[in-house]
Scaffold this active site. Structure first.
Site, PDB file in Angstrom:
ATOM      1  CB  SER A 144      -0.874   0.015   1.264  1.00 44.46           C
ATOM      2  OG  SER A 144      -1.457   1.293   1.446  1.00 44.46           O
ATOM      3  CE1 TYR A 157      -4.380  -2.405   5.022  1.00 43.02           C
ATOM      4  CE2 TYR A 157      -3.579  -0.180   4.643  1.00 43.02           C
ATOM      5  CZ  TYR A 157      -4.125  -1.349   4.165  1.00 43.02           C
ATOM      6  OH  TYR A 157      -4.409  -1.471   2.817  1.00 43.02           O
TER       7      TYR A 157
HETATM    8  N1  LIG Z   1      -8.555  -0.168  -1.891  1.00 43.80           N
HETATM    9  C1  LIG Z   1      -7.511   0.587  -1.630  1.00 43.80           C
HETATM   10  O1  LIG Z   1      -7.564   1.834  -1.684  1.00 43.80           O
HETATM   11  C2  LIG Z   1      -6.199  -0.044  -1.290  1.00 43.80           C
HETATM   12  C3  LIG Z   1      -5.088   0.802  -1.167  1.00 43.80           C
HETATM   13  C4  LIG Z   1      -3.858   0.245  -0.867  1.00 43.80           C
HETATM   14  C5  LIG Z   1      -3.759  -1.135  -0.712  1.00 43.80           C
HETATM   15  N2  LIG Z   1      -4.869  -1.910  -0.822  1.00 43.80           N
HETATM   16  C6  LIG Z   1      -4.691  -3.340  -0.669  1.00 43.80           C
HETATM   17  O2  LIG Z   1      -5.225  -3.974  -1.812  1.00 43.80           O
HETATM   18  C7  LIG Z   1      -5.663  -5.298  -1.480  1.00 43.80           C
HETATM   19  C8  LIG Z   1      -7.102  -5.485  -1.908  1.00 43.80           C
HETATM   20  O3  LIG Z   1      -7.893  -4.537  -1.218  1.00 43.80           O
HETATM   21  P1  LIG Z   1      -9.392  -4.193  -1.645  1.00 43.80           P
HETATM   22  O4  LIG Z   1      -9.545  -2.743  -1.461  1.00 43.80           O
HETATM   23  O5  LIG Z   1      -9.738  -4.846  -2.926  1.00 43.80           O
HETATM   24  O6  LIG Z   1     -10.150  -4.885  -0.425  1.00 43.80           O
HETATM   25  P2  LIG Z   1     -11.481  -5.767  -0.334  1.00 43.80           P
HETATM   26  O7  LIG Z   1     -11.875  -5.792   1.103  1.00 43.80           O
HETATM   27  O8  LIG Z   1     -12.456  -5.278  -1.325  1.00 43.80           O
HETATM   28  O9  LIG Z   1     -10.906  -7.185  -0.763  1.00 43.80           O
HETATM   29  C9  LIG Z   1     -10.056  -7.908   0.106  1.00 43.80           C
HETATM   30  C10 LIG Z   1     -10.370  -9.375  -0.074  1.00 43.80           C
HETATM   31  O10 LIG Z   1      -9.504 -10.129   0.807  1.00 43.80           O
HETATM   32  C11 LIG Z   1     -10.284 -11.160   1.372  1.00 43.80           C
HETATM   33  N3  LIG Z   1      -9.708 -11.604   2.648  1.00 43.80           N
HETATM   34  C12 LIG Z   1      -9.716 -10.946   3.829  1.00 43.80           C
HETATM   35  N4  LIG Z   1      -9.118 -11.717   4.763  1.00 43.80           N
HETATM   36  C13 LIG Z   1      -8.729 -12.867   4.162  1.00 43.80           C
HETATM   37  C14 LIG Z   1      -8.079 -14.032   4.604  1.00 43.80           C
HETATM   38  N5  LIG Z   1      -7.703 -14.206   5.896  1.00 43.80           N
HETATM   39  N6  LIG Z   1      -7.821 -15.024   3.713  1.00 43.80           N
HETATM   40  C15 LIG Z   1      -8.207 -14.887   2.420  1.00 43.80           C
HETATM   41  N7  LIG Z   1      -8.848 -13.804   1.935  1.00 43.80           N
HETATM   42  C16 LIG Z   1      -9.104 -12.802   2.805  1.00 43.80           C
HETATM   43  C17 LIG Z   1     -11.666 -10.546   1.577  1.00 43.80           C
HETATM   44  O11 LIG Z   1     -12.667 -11.536   1.711  1.00 43.80           O
HETATM   45  C18 LIG Z   1     -11.815  -9.708   0.324  1.00 43.80           C
HETATM   46  O12 LIG Z   1     -12.434 -10.433  -0.728  1.00 43.80           O
HETATM   47  C19 LIG Z   1      -5.430  -5.424   0.028  1.00 43.80           C
HETATM   48  O13 LIG Z   1      -4.172  -6.020   0.248  1.00 43.80           O
HETATM   49  C20 LIG Z   1      -5.406  -3.986   0.492  1.00 43.80           C
HETATM   50  O14 LIG Z   1      -4.709  -3.835   1.713  1.00 43.80           O
HETATM   51  C21 LIG Z   1      -6.085  -1.398  -1.099  1.00 43.80           C
END
Ligand SMILES: NC(=O)c1ccc[n+]([C@@H]2O[C@H](COP(=O)([O-])OP(=O)(O)OC[C@H]3O[C@@H](n4cnc5c(N)ncnc54)[C@H](O)[C@@H]3O)[C@@H](O)[C@H]2O)c1
Length: 257
Positions: A144, A157
């Protein structure tokens, strides 16, 4: 037609959610043989449906990336079904809980570290030996932008996502000479269910509005924009990119203003 991932067997964790789902659609369209992995069965079903509606196919498996047995099973099942493993997008995570550091309980700290950092470690631990059996592969870990510049109320986080950058470099140094490439993606704010949950929280909504203005491109990102970067890193087109942390952030990381 883009065939940059043609016949590559690729595991995607967090495939049931925002970035994971849209990335899977991008990878499927580039010819990947996908194993969609997530802790949530409903999300997996919806992602599979989206891929089928696009005219492609994939397999699903439930996994808890914080459980060693579960991750081992995910990799073993993938190799049993497809005979090999070529790539992985280690993307599953839970979001910040929204407390100032000293209010975070040990249990809350440990849960986030377990899923967001240990989860990536476990994936690497089992994916790398599977890839070595067929001469190598490419791994992309989702970190991130907060790994470069922290935001408030996110200590657990920020720590986990910073750890993902370190882990990516360490794995790259250990396995690059053996044919395994490992890179990290650092997204800015991407419009996903995770971000929607934070926007619904008044404490985060104000901060996220300020952060939107700092994205030089003038908007939050789309999940498919992260997927396009991950596709390139998983493909042979990025063959000399290794141990890198690639921002996909609309310029927020470059913005000193
Ligand atoms: N959305 C953002 O702005 C953003 C920014 C920086 C980083 N990220 C990172 O991007 C990635 C995806 O984020 P997103 O926004 O799509 O989130 P999201 O919550 O929409 O998707 C995350 C997915 O991970 C799954 N998950 C959670 N715990 C789990 C576990 N123990 N085992 C298996 N699956 C699990 C959830 O069920 C979900 O489907 C993450 O690593 C997040 O930290 C997101």
């Amino acid at each position: 037609m883009d065939k940059s991932l043609a016949d590559k067997v690729i595991i995607v964790t967090g495939a049931g959610g925002g970035i994971g789902r849209e990335s899977c659609r991008v990878f499927a369209a580039a010819g990947a043989r996908l194993v969609l992995a997530d802790i949530g069965e409903q999300g997996l079903r919806e992602t599979l449906e989206a891929i089928k509606n696009d005219g492609f196919d994939a397999e699903t498996i439930t996994v808890d990336v914080g459980s060693e047995d579960s991750v081992r099973n995910m990799v073993e099942q993938t190799v049993a079904r497809h005979g090999r493993l070529d790539g992985a997008f280690n993307n599953a995570a839970v979001e910040q809980i929204g407390k100032i550091l000293t209010d975070i309980t040990l249990a809350e700290w440990e849960r986030t570290i377990k899923v967001d950092l240990t989860g990536v470690f476990l994936c690497l631990k089992y994916q790398i030996p599977a890839m070595l059996k067929n001469g190598g592969g490419s791994i992309v870990n989702t970190s991130s932008g907060v790994a470069s510049a922290a935001i408030p109320y996110c200590a657990e986080y920020v720590s986990a996502k910073s750890g993902v950058v370190g882990l990516t470099r360490a794995a790259a140094v250990d396995y690059g000479s053996m044919g395994i490439r490992v890179n990290a993606i650092l997204p800015g704010i991407i419009r996903t269910p995770m971000v929607q949950r934070l926007l619904d929280d008044p404490q985060f909504a104000v901060m996220f509005e300020r952060l939107r203005e700092r994205h030089v491109i003038g908007r939050f990102g789309e999940s498919s924009e992260v997927g396009e970067a991950a596709k390139w890193l998983l493909s042979d087109a990025s063959s000399f990119v290794h141990g890198a942390s690639i921002t996909v952030d609309g310029g927020i990381g470059a913005n000193g203003a």
